[in-house]
Motif scaffolding. Structure first.
Motif, short mmCIF file in Angstrom:
data_model
loop_
_atom_site.label_atom_id
_atom_site.label_comp_id
_atom_site.label_asym_id
_atom_site.label_seq_id
_atom_site.Cartn_x
_atom_site.Cartn_y
_atom_site.Cartn_z
N UNK A 375 0.85 -1.18 0.00
CA UNK A 375 0.00 0.00 0.00
C UNK A 375 0.89 1.24 0.00
N UNK A 376 0.52 2.29 -0.76
CA UNK A 376 1.38 3.48 -0.85
C UNK A 376 1.70 4.11 0.50
N UNK A 377 0.74 4.08 1.43
CA UNK A 377 1.01 4.67 2.74
C UNK A 377 2.10 3.91 3.47
N UNK A 378 2.08 2.58 3.35
CA UNK A 378 3.12 1.76 3.99
C UNK A 378 4.47 2.01 3.33
N UNK A 379 4.49 2.10 2.00
CA UNK A 379 5.75 2.36 1.30
C UNK A 379 6.30 3.73 1.66
N UNK A 380 5.42 4.71 1.82
CA UNK A 380 5.88 6.06 2.14
C UNK A 380 6.36 6.19 3.58
N UNK A 381 6.04 5.21 4.42
CA UNK A 381 6.53 5.24 5.80
C UNK A 381 8.02 4.95 5.88
N UNK A 382 8.59 4.43 4.77
CA UNK A 382 10.04 4.21 4.71
C UNK A 382 10.68 5.41 4.01
N UNK A 383 11.35 6.28 4.74
CA UNK A 383 11.90 7.50 4.12
C UNK A 383 12.99 7.20 3.09
N UNK A 384 13.59 6.01 3.17
CA UNK A 384 14.65 5.65 2.22
C UNK A 384 14.14 4.83 1.04
N UNK A 385 12.81 4.62 0.97
CA UNK A 385 12.24 3.81 -0.10
C UNK A 385 12.23 4.56 -1.43
N UNK A 386 12.07 3.79 -2.50
CA UNK A 386 12.06 4.38 -3.86
C UNK A 386 10.82 5.24 -4.06
N UNK A 387 9.64 4.75 -3.62
CA UNK A 387 8.43 5.55 -3.78
C UNK A 387 8.53 6.84 -2.98
N UNK A 388 9.10 6.78 -1.79
CA UNK A 388 9.29 8.00 -0.99
C UNK A 388 10.15 9.01 -1.73
N UNK A 389 11.21 8.51 -2.37
CA UNK A 389 12.10 9.39 -3.13
C UNK A 389 11.36 10.01 -4.32
N UNK A 390 10.53 9.20 -5.01
CA UNK A 390 9.77 9.72 -6.15
C UNK A 390 8.77 10.78 -5.71
N UNK A 391 8.11 10.55 -4.58
CA UNK A 391 7.14 11.52 -4.07
C UNK A 391 7.84 12.80 -3.62
N UNK A 392 8.98 12.67 -2.96
CA UNK A 392 9.70 13.85 -2.48
C UNK A 392 10.19 14.73 -3.63
N UNK A 393 10.43 14.10 -4.78
CA UNK A 393 10.89 14.87 -5.94
C UNK A 393 9.78 15.71 -6.56
N UNK A 394 8.54 15.51 -6.12
CA UNK A 394 7.44 16.34 -6.64
C UNK A 394 7.38 17.69 -5.94
N UNK A 395 8.23 17.89 -4.93
CA UNK A 395 8.29 19.19 -4.26
C UNK A 395 7.09 19.45 -3.38
N UNK A 396 6.43 20.59 -3.62
CA UNK A 396 5.31 21.00 -2.79
C UNK A 396 4.14 20.04 -2.87
N UNK A 397 4.05 19.28 -3.96
CA UNK A 397 2.93 18.35 -4.13
C UNK A 397 3.07 17.11 -3.26
N UNK A 398 4.27 16.88 -2.70
CA UNK A 398 4.51 15.65 -1.93
C UNK A 398 3.58 15.55 -0.72
N UNK A 399 3.31 16.67 -0.08
CA UNK A 399 2.44 16.66 1.10
C UNK A 399 1.04 16.21 0.74
N UNK A 400 0.55 16.67 -0.43
CA UNK A 400 -0.79 16.29 -0.87
C UNK A 400 -0.83 14.79 -1.20
N UNK A 401 0.21 14.30 -1.87
CA UNK A 401 0.27 12.88 -2.23
C UNK A 401 0.29 12.00 -0.98
N UNK A 402 1.06 12.39 0.01
CA UNK A 402 1.12 11.62 1.26
C UNK A 402 -0.23 11.65 1.98
#
Length: 447
Positions: A375-402
């Motif tokens: 689940x995306x929420x579980x993947x985003x709980x790992x700050x070193x994960x690939x999905x977390x890195x992809x979301x963080x690269x969206x900048x200001x939109x990352x908060x909305x995605x999370x």
């Protein structure tokens, strides 16, 4: 092994029946088996290369047909039909040459059938044959499986697929002699909503493999049926796809919705009503221009959605279907997919992360390898994960995605998605635009 044993026993029975009916046929029968064995020895040495060539030579045919169809008006105006026909024939000849092994087997089978038939006529005066023996021998040759030892014609059950469960096992996909999908293994449960994200082109390659546009290695099962073994028509009719660029054909609306005349006019009208196009299309015989040019992009996408609703398939592939439509149509399509396909398995290709953040699970690929699947929420709980890195690269939109991932994980998916999706995408667009503006300002300051 099951196929090999079955075909071997069929051939053995066929030979025994023919020889028992006409013992003179023992000589050409054994000669036939020796010839087939010799041909097989040559074929096995080149089988892998031949399969690769066959796949490579198939692609130019598809490309040529698509290009010719889209440019048909220009081709006709330039009187260049003959040039295009010659080009297609050349592509088709090259592709057909890779099937020469099967052609030889069929030619030998026909020659053997001729010998069996003539033998009964020529030797009729020497032996007292029963007509039943003649019929049995000839029908046995017709049922011979010489070429079927390499390609089977298995049919899935009529109601397949019932649930929409998909399993990939040690799955590889090759493109231009390079593996783009590398031995991945994962399961998709019935009615699950899956997003596929990738740092490269792996997400599209999985869809190509699902429809067998490119023949994969390894195994893929849908509701327990091994997809590698069934026919392409059976497979592709069982899976619906809603593309980012909607495709319409010149002809009537009826032929666009139901090209094989499988549904009643009432079913077609109901599917158009489901996507709110009933008032825009006066009749099922309404003519659609080349590429659907007499419809807006939004309307073309809704027609494609109506196709998927009409077929009632259990597996739906969504290739960023709302990328080119306005926010209102975007919201309507997303809501329709959620309601009309609630009991279907949905696979969404993630060109933009906000389109898959409310999925049950996201499959993350990196360089062809399966790296994350949860689940995306579980993947985003790992700050070193690939999905977390992809979301963080969206900048200001990352908060909305999370926030979207957290909302869906807590069980509030439906209301959040349907009511707030346009606003979410608008926020992401604004964030992207602000980053671009900042970059321009920084460049101007440097100058």
């Amino acid at each position: 092994m099951f196929d090999a044993i079955t075909i071997f026993l069929l051939m053995l029975t066929m030979v025994a029946l023919i020889i028992s009916s006409n013992y003179y046929m023992a000589i050409p029968t054994f000669a036939l088996l020796i010839i087939l064995f010799v041909i097989r020895q040559y074929y096995i040495k080149t089988a892998r290369a031949v399969k690769r060539i066959e796949a490579l030579t198939r692609s130019p045919i598809f490309t040529h047909v698509v290009a010719s169809s889209s440019g048909s008006t220009t081709i006709r105006s330039a009187n260049a039909e003959s040039i295009l026909v010659k080009q297609f024939d050349r592509h088709q000849d090259i592709h057909s040459s890779s099937c020469w092994f099967g052609v030889w087997l069929e030619m030998i089978s026909v020659a053997y059938l001729t010998i069996v038939t003539l033998s009964f006529l020529i030797l009729a005066s020497l032996t007292d044959y029963k007509s039943s023996d003649v019929g049995l021998a000839i029908s046995s040759v017709f049922n011979g499986c010489f070429s079927m030892g390499h390609e089977t014609n298995k049919k899935p059950p009529k109601d397949w697929p019932k649930n929409g469960e998909i399993q990939f096992r040690n799955y590889y996909l090759e493109y231009e002699e390079k593996d783009v999908i590398k031995g991945i293994t994962f399961d998709i449960k019935a009615c699950e909503k899956i997003g596929i994200a990738d740092t490269g082109a792996g997400k599209s390659s999985i869809i190509n493999g699902l429809f067998r546009m490119t023949e994969p290695r390894g195994d893929m099962f849908i509701d327990g049926v091994q997809v590698n073994d069934i026919g392409l028509h059976d497979l592709r009719q069982a899976v619906s796809i809603i593309l980012q660029d909607p495709v319409l054909f010149s002809g009537s609306m009826r032929s666009n919705l139901d090209p094989f005349d499988q549904y009643s006019d009432q079913d077609l009208r109901e599917s158009l009503e489901e996507v709110e196009l009933k008032n825009d299309i006066p009749a099922l015989d309404f003519e659609v221009s080349d590429g659907g040019s007499n419809f807006s992009v939004d309307q073309r996408q809704l027609v494609c959605l109506a196709r998927a609703i009409l077929r009632k398939n259990k597996i739906i592939v969504v290739d960023e279907a709302t990328a080119n439509v306005d926010p209102r149509t975007d919201n309507f399509i997303q809501q329709t997919i959620r309601t009309k396909f609630a009991d279907c398995t949905i696979i969404t290709i993630a060109h933009r992360l906000n389109s898959v953040m409310d999925c049950d699970r996201i499959l993350v690929l990196d360089n062809g390898y399966l790296m994350e699947y949860n689940h995306p929420h579980i993947l985003l709980s790992d700050p070193n994960g690939i999905l977390s890195s992809m979301v963080n690269h969206t900048g200001a939109a990352s908060a909305v995605l999370k926030q979207v991932a957290a909302e869906t994980y807590s069980g509030r998916r439906g209301s959040f998605r349907q009511e707030n999706l346009p606003a979410i995408r608008h926020s992401i667009s604004l964030a992207s635009g602000q980053r671009l503006l900042n970059a321009v300002n920084e460049t101007e300051a440097t100058k």
